[in-house]
Scaffold this motif. Structure first.
Motif, PDB file in Angstrom:
ATOM      1  N   LEU A  79       1.747 -68.695  -9.614  1.00  0.00           N
ATOM      2  CA  LEU A  79       1.992 -67.742  -8.546  1.00  0.00           C
ATOM      3  C   LEU A  79       2.708 -68.397  -7.392  1.00  0.00           C
ATOM      4  CD1 LEU A  79      -1.367 -65.770  -8.588  1.00  0.00           C
ATOM      5  CD2 LEU A  79       0.849 -65.094  -9.510  1.00  0.00           C
ATOM      6  N   LEU A  80       2.437 -69.684  -7.174  1.00  0.00           N
ATOM      7  CA  LEU A  80       3.116 -70.390  -6.088  1.00  0.00           C
ATOM      8  C   LEU A  80       4.605 -70.439  -6.301  1.00  0.00           C
ATOM      9  CD1 LEU A  80       3.105 -72.300  -3.632  1.00  0.00           C
ATOM     10  CD2 LEU A  80       2.809 -74.185  -5.230  1.00  0.00           C
TER      11      LEU A  80
ATOM     12  N   ASN B 227      -1.177 -63.876   5.188  1.00  0.00           N
ATOM     13  CA  ASN B 227      -2.346 -63.242   4.573  1.00  0.00           C
ATOM     14  C   ASN B 227      -1.987 -62.666   3.207  1.00  0.00           C
ATOM     15  OD1 ASN B 227      -0.890 -60.958   5.224  1.00  0.00           O
ATOM     16  ND2 ASN B 227      -2.216 -60.332   6.902  1.00  0.00           N
ATOM     17  N   VAL B 228      -2.897 -61.905   2.620  1.00  0.00           N
ATOM     18  CA  VAL B 228      -2.701 -61.376   1.275  1.00  0.00           C
ATOM     19  C   VAL B 228      -1.852 -60.111   1.318  1.00  0.00           C
ATOM     20  CG1 VAL B 228      -3.850 -60.451  -0.766  1.00  0.00           C
ATOM     21  CG2 VAL B 228      -4.891 -62.345   0.510  1.00  0.00           C
TER      22      VAL B 228
ATOM     23  N   PHE C 101       5.535 -59.809  -3.820  1.00  0.00           N
ATOM     24  CA  PHE C 101       5.186 -61.125  -3.300  1.00  0.00           C
ATOM     25  C   PHE C 101       4.610 -62.001  -4.404  1.00  0.00           C
ATOM     26  CE2 PHE C 101       5.202 -58.700   0.645  1.00  0.00           C
ATOM     27  CZ  PHE C 101       5.766 -59.603   1.545  1.00  0.00           C
ATOM     28  N   GLU C 102       4.635 -63.326  -4.177  1.00  0.00           N
ATOM     29  CA  GLU C 102       3.901 -64.273  -4.993  1.00  0.00           C
ATOM     30  C   GLU C 102       2.632 -64.673  -4.243  1.00  0.00           C
ATOM     31  OE1 GLU C 102       8.375 -65.113  -5.430  1.00  0.00           O
ATOM     32  OE2 GLU C 102       7.053 -65.862  -3.845  1.00  0.00           O
ATOM     33  N   GLY C 103       1.585 -64.975  -5.008  1.00  0.00           N
ATOM     34  CA  GLY C 103       0.345 -65.397  -4.383  1.00  0.00           C
ATOM     35  C   GLY C 103      -0.821 -64.569  -4.882  1.00  0.00           C
ATOM     36  N   PRO C 104      -1.911 -64.530  -4.088  1.00  0.00           N
ATOM     37  CA  PRO C 104      -2.139 -65.295  -2.852  1.00  0.00           C
ATOM     38  C   PRO C 104      -2.476 -66.751  -3.155  1.00  0.00           C
ATOM     39  CG  PRO C 104      -4.077 -63.988  -3.389  1.00  0.00           C
ATOM     40  CD  PRO C 104      -3.028 -63.619  -4.406  1.00  0.00           C
TER      41      PRO C 104
ATOM     42  N   VAL D 107      -5.063 -68.513   3.496  1.00  0.00           N
ATOM     43  CA  VAL D 107      -4.414 -67.924   2.328  1.00  0.00           C
ATOM     44  C   VAL D 107      -3.005 -67.479   2.716  1.00  0.00           C
ATOM     45  CG1 VAL D 107      -5.269 -65.591   2.780  1.00  0.00           C
ATOM     46  CG2 VAL D 107      -4.698 -66.250   0.436  1.00  0.00           C
ATOM     47  N   TRP D 108      -2.080 -67.578   1.776  1.00  0.00           N
ATOM     48  CA  TRP D 108      -0.668 -67.274   2.024  1.00  0.00           C
ATOM     49  C   TRP D 108      -0.115 -66.420   0.890  1.00  0.00           C
ATOM     50  CZ3 TRP D 108       1.698 -69.627   6.355  1.00  0.00           C
ATOM     51  CH2 TRP D 108       0.938 -70.628   6.974  1.00  0.00           C
ATOM     52  N   SER D 109       0.930 -65.647   1.224  1.00  0.00           N
ATOM     53  CA  SER D 109       1.764 -64.974   0.226  1.00  0.00           C
ATOM     54  C   SER D 109       3.207 -65.348   0.535  1.00  0.00           C
ATOM     55  CB  SER D 109       1.591 -63.453   0.289  1.00  0.00           C
ATOM     56  OG  SER D 109       0.242 -63.082   0.092  1.00  0.00           O
ATOM     57  N   THR D 110       4.056 -65.373  -0.491  1.00  0.00           N
ATOM     58  CA  THR D 110       5.453 -65.755  -0.298  1.00  0.00           C
ATOM     59  C   THR D 110       6.379 -64.794  -1.033  1.00  0.00           C
ATOM     60  OG1 THR D 110       5.537 -67.254  -2.211  1.00  0.00           O
ATOM     61  CG2 THR D 110       4.817 -68.200  -0.113  1.00  0.00           C
ATOM     62  N   MET D 111       7.636 -64.768  -0.605  1.00  0.00           N
ATOM     63  CA  MET D 111       8.681 -64.039  -1.316  1.00  0.00           C
ATOM     64  C   MET D 111       9.936 -64.905  -1.305  1.00  0.00           C
ATOM     65  SD  MET D 111      10.322 -60.229  -0.682  1.00  0.00           S
ATOM     66  CE  MET D 111       8.754 -59.395  -0.945  1.00  0.00           C
ATOM     67  N   HIS D 112      10.486 -65.159  -2.474  1.00  0.00           N
ATOM     68  CA  HIS D 112      11.668 -66.007  -2.614  1.00  0.00           C
ATOM     69  C   HIS D 112      12.935 -65.184  -2.799  1.00  0.00           C
ATOM     70  CE1 HIS D 112       8.498 -68.923  -3.565  1.00  0.00           C
ATOM     71  NE2 HIS D 112       9.395 -69.890  -3.418  1.00  0.00           N
ATOM     72  N   PHE D 113      14.018 -65.672  -2.217  1.00  0.00           N
ATOM     73  CA  PHE D 113      15.363 -65.154  -2.458  1.00  0.00           C
ATOM     74  C   PHE D 113      16.247 -66.352  -2.797  1.00  0.00           C
ATOM     75  CE2 PHE D 113      13.459 -61.944   0.236  1.00  0.00           C
ATOM     76  CZ  PHE D 113      13.898 -60.750  -0.299  1.00  0.00           C
TER      77      PHE D 113
END
Length: 295
Positions: free
Chosen positions: A19-20, A234-235, A244-247, A270-276
């Motif tokens: 997920l990371l 946050n989530v 999103f990816e994560g949490p 806790v973190w969430s991410t989004m990649h481009f």
């Protein structure tokens, strides 16, 4: 809505941080104080990670052919917001795409649900008018060009700007502007981070609200920008139920930094991410990186 480059069988690395770094798992198949962007274009494509990379439309014509519709007119400095079917961005489809009046990509970003740290709003996260909903967007063109009707040569754009911060387009510019060198993840690139309170190439304060919510990545060979991630405190709705990816707990989110960095974050658990991504991930192999994520 968009084409998929494919998926790969799970590897040890992908299991460890699936997920990371969801985007990395696909690899086998295929000026401000923070620094001024260097010359040249950003890239030749726009991919968003969503389990597998998803190719985003680079022009208004492509967007319409894929079912996107205008959500706004041309907003000076931002562009024309388009969404799938013209509906409002929502928890499962929060990402944002902006185009110039001439129909070229002008920017991208996402909405998020939950209150951001006060230090990051409104500099980076903006209120949307819906309670508890904020958005962040990166601009890829000169804001004077966006609603002018003029066309530019670059496919994606010639800059990456978030708020008043210019994201460096080269690793040299990032170093000269006090961005911290981080982990290289195959398919993405060498992560860099910027501490808004104590910018340094050697350390960070490791306080969550001091972290710039956009992290650029660079190809270890060309040392040019290859991707960015937007980090959320946050989530959010994460794959396979959202974009999103994560949490991620700190222990996984810290895989974006080298093992010797001392990464830990006060103020967030806790973190969430989004990649481009802006370039072909198959050409981003971390061959000359000082540290990289392995199995």
């Amino acid at each position: 809505i968009s084409n998929t480059m494919g998926a790969t069988k799970t590897t040890n690395m992908c299991r460890y941080g699936a997920l990371l770094v969801a985007a990395a798992c696909v690899l086998g198949v295929l000026g401000s104080a923070a620094g001024q962007a260097g010359g040249g274009g950003v890239g030749d494509q726009l991919l968003r990670s969503f389990g597998a990379f998803r190719s985003m439309p680079l022009t208004m014509d492509e967007a319409r052919a894929q079912g996107y519709r205008n959500r706004t007119g041309c907003v000076p400095g931002a562009g024309v917001l388009v969404t799938a079917g013209g509906g409002a961005p929502n928890r499962t489809a929060p990402s944002l795409l902006y185009y110039t009046a001439a129909g070229q990509l002008a920017g991208f970003g996402t909405r998020a649900w939950g209150e951001p740290p006060e230090s990051l709003e409104p500099r980076f996260w903006r209120e949307t008018g819906e309670r508890g909903v904020y958005e962040i967007a990166l601009r890829t063109r000169d804001e004077r060009l966006i609603c002018s009707g003029e066309r530019a040569d670059e496919v994606v754009g010639d800059r990456l700007e978030v708020g008043a911060v210019s994201i460096p387009l080269t690793m040299r510019d990032a170093h000269n502007s006090n961005w911290l060198y981080g982990n290289c993840i195959p398919g993405m690139g060498i992560h860099h981070s910027y501490d808004l309170v104590h910018p340094s190439v050697t350390n960070m304060t490791w306080v969550a609200e001091n972290l710039l919510p956009v992290m650029p990545m660079y190809n270890s060979i060309t040392q040019r920008i290859s991707a960015v991630l937007i980090n959320i405190w946050n989530v959010q709705a994460t794959l396979p139920f959202g974009e999103f990816e994560g949490p991620f707990p700190d222990s996984l989110f810290c895989k974006n930094w080298c093992d010797t960095s001392g990464c830990h974050f006060d103020g967030a658990s806790v973190w969430s991410t989004m990649h481009f991504l802006f370039t072909d991930p198959r050409k981003n192999l971390c061959l000359k990186a000082e540290c990289k994520l392995v199995g």
